[in-house]
Every structure is written in C-alpha cells, then in structure tokens.
Design a protein around this motif. Structure first.
Motif, mmCIF file in Angstrom:
data_model
loop_
_atom_site.group_PDB
_atom_site.id
_atom_site.type_symbol
_atom_site.label_atom_id
_atom_site.label_comp_id
_atom_site.label_asym_id
_atom_site.label_seq_id
_atom_site.Cartn_x
_atom_site.Cartn_y
_atom_site.Cartn_z
ATOM 1 N N LEU A 133 0.818 -1.214 0.000
ATOM 2 C CA LEU A 133 0.000 0.000 0.000
ATOM 3 C C LEU A 133 0.854 1.268 0.000
ATOM 4 O O LEU A 133 0.350 2.349 -0.309
ATOM 5 C CB LEU A 133 -0.931 0.010 1.207
ATOM 6 C CG LEU A 133 -1.863 -1.198 1.348
ATOM 7 C CD1 LEU A 133 -2.744 -1.053 2.572
ATOM 8 C CD2 LEU A 133 -2.716 -1.364 0.101
ATOM 9 N N VAL A 165 -6.577 -6.698 1.254
ATOM 10 C CA VAL A 165 -6.603 -5.237 1.317
ATOM 11 C C VAL A 165 -8.056 -4.787 1.484
ATOM 12 O O VAL A 165 -8.870 -4.956 0.578
ATOM 13 C CB VAL A 165 -6.000 -4.609 0.040
ATOM 14 C CG1 VAL A 165 -6.032 -3.090 0.134
ATOM 15 C CG2 VAL A 165 -4.578 -5.108 -0.188
ATOM 16 N N ALA A 169 -8.588 0.819 2.863
ATOM 17 C CA ALA A 169 -7.238 1.142 2.380
ATOM 18 C C ALA A 169 -7.254 1.669 0.940
ATOM 19 O O ALA A 169 -6.195 1.969 0.390
ATOM 20 C CB ALA A 169 -6.336 -0.080 2.465
ATOM 21 N N PRO A 171 -7.905 0.276 -2.216
ATOM 22 C CA PRO A 171 -7.048 -0.465 -3.147
ATOM 23 C C PRO A 171 -7.130 0.045 -4.578
ATOM 24 O O PRO A 171 -6.137 0.007 -5.311
ATOM 25 C CB PRO A 171 -7.562 -1.903 -3.034
ATOM 26 C CG PRO A 171 -8.951 -1.779 -2.497
ATOM 27 C CD PRO A 171 -8.915 -0.599 -1.585
ATOM 28 N N VAL A 174 -4.719 2.803 -4.831
ATOM 29 C CA VAL A 174 -3.352 2.282 -4.755
ATOM 30 C C VAL A 174 -2.917 1.752 -6.119
ATOM 31 O O VAL A 174 -1.822 2.061 -6.608
ATOM 32 C CB VAL A 174 -3.254 1.185 -3.680
ATOM 33 C CG1 VAL A 174 -1.904 0.476 -3.753
ATOM 34 C CG2 VAL A 174 -3.472 1.773 -2.291
#
Length: 269
Positions: A133, A165, A169, A171, A174
């Motif tokens: 991440l 994930v 977060a 994703p 990311v």
C-alpha cells in the motif's frame, strides 16, 4: 511461548498466523509455524479442496508470467510475493530469458529472509521489504530503482494479494498510483478470492483469517474488474483461475467456480 526456529529472523511474531506462511503450508512448504499450520488445518477442514485451490492459483501465476513474456515484457515486480516455493516468477521468466529482471516485494519477515537466501548470487532478482500500500516505498526503493527501468514495460504481479486489502485502504487508488508510474505496454496480474459462487466456503475462510495478521475481504467479479479498470483487460477478462489461458483442456476444472478465485491480466495502453 513458541520457540523461534533457526531459520526464522529475529523479532518475527510467532503467535499470530500470517497469510504468507499459511499459504506456504498449503503448498507443502516448510517455512511456517505451528500457529500457521493450526489456521491452515482449520481452513482445510472448512474448504477440503483448499490445497488444490492454492496449487491452481500458482499455476495461474505461471501462465500469466509466460503470457507477459510472450508480450515482450522482461521486467517483473511481484508484490506480496510471499515465501518462495517451486515455480517462482524469476525461475519461470529467467528460464525463457536469463536477462529478465525480477523484484519481489513483501512485508512478511520470513518471506523476505527466505527470498534473500534464495536469490543470493542472482544479480537479476532482488527482494524489497515494504508494504504494497506504500507505493513510493515499493517503487522508489533502491533495489527497485537499481534493477527496473520504468521507461520500459513492467509486469506488476498482485497474485493472492488484494483480498487482504480492505476497502478502507482504497485499493483502487493504490493500483492507480502504480498504473501512473508504469510505461505503456506494462501489465498487471491479479488473483482474488470471491464469494460469488460458493459464499459459504469463501466466508468461512474470511472468518478464520480475521484473527490473523492478514484479515480477508471478498469481492465480486465486477469489483475485481473495477480494481484494475485503469488497465485494458486481456481476454477472457476476469474469470476463475482454471479458465484463464489453460495450457490444456485438462487444466480447466469441471466446475471452475470451485476455485473460488478470480484471475485477470490487464495491459496499460
């Protein structure tokens, strides 16, 4: 208190199961602790063909690596690579072209320590200890910058990673950050556990992993496709891993959905 094996690095957590080490257990590896094997046995009791699922996921990785090589890619960034086992990315790729460069990334100390031992003497492959991440920590690591040429295509491997994930977060964002740093012709390879066709089995795994260092998140086919939507999906798109470019008809399970894992490869235009 569990005793640390000689091969385990100092400071490793012996009391909390790790997804990388449990996966090593599924594949018959030796770099796992009793706490990992205990979780693995419970998971296999809940999903009896789980070892077959893990082996099939590795087969998907091998096919995807060969596909990327066929597209002319000679650089690989394997994020969340886990503990080295038979058929690693560098073994597959360098058997085709010894000049292929491979950077592995993992944040699990056992995976990193064992990878360093395996890669000793291979100047075309290395390991970075970093969190997937933290994109800059991965891409700007001296090992990454020293081995990979970001002006040329790179295949980013996220195999059996993204289901660890959570949505919190982000994703999708990311992956977009990785996409932005890659040259045209680069690829992304993902596999992801789903509850689309066997929700009971998939949810049983999520429940078991809740107290591990890597809690899981299930996503649907559309949600997996959305994660990699900055890339152009390679045919056949997001499918169960036995269905993705099988080497022979025998590789396709009679019920592919029993794999409970989607696989996909995308390309940056």
């Amino acid at each position: 208190m569990a005793q640390r094996p000689d091969w385990a690095p100092e400071g490793v957590d012996l009391e909390t199961p790790s997804a990388a080490r449990v996966y090593d257990f599924y594949l018959g590896g030796a770099h796992n602790f009793e706490v990992d094997r205990e979780l693995g046995r419970k998971a296999i009791a809940a999903v009896p063909h789980l070892k077959e699922i893990a082996v099939n996921n590795r087969a998907f990785l091998r096919r995807a690596v060969r596909y990327c090589l066929d597209q002319g890619v000679r650089q690989f960034l394997d994020i969340g690579a886990g503990i080295p086992t038979a058929g690693n990315v560098h073994e597959i790729a360098q058997a085709v072209d010894p000049e292929t460069r491979v950077v592995y990334v993992d944040n699990e100390p056992v995976a990193v320590a064992h990878s360093r031992a395996i890669l000793d003497g291979n100047d075309k492959a290395t390991i970075v200890q970093a969190d997937a991440l933290e994109v800059e920590s991965v891409l700007d690591a001296p090992e990454t910058q020293g081995l990979l040429d970001f002006s040329q295509p790179i295949a980013v491997m996220m195999v059996a990673l993204l289901h660890f994930v959570p949505e919190s977060a982000k994703p999708r964002e990311v992956i977009r950050q990785y996409h932005e740093r890659l040259a045209p012709g680069s690829h992304i390879v993902v596999s992801h556990v789903t509850g689309d066709h066997d929700p009971a089995s998939a949810q049983a795994l999520v429940d078991l992993y809740q107290n591990s260092s890597n809690p899981g998140t299930l996503r649907s086919r559309d949600e997996v496709a959305e994660l990699v939507s900055d890339f152009e999906l390679v045919e056949p798109g997001v499918v169960h891993v036995p269905e993705w470019h099988p080497d022979s008809p025998e590789d396709v399970w009679e019920e592919p959905e029993r794999s409970i894992v989607y696989g996909a490869v995308g390309r940056k235009a």
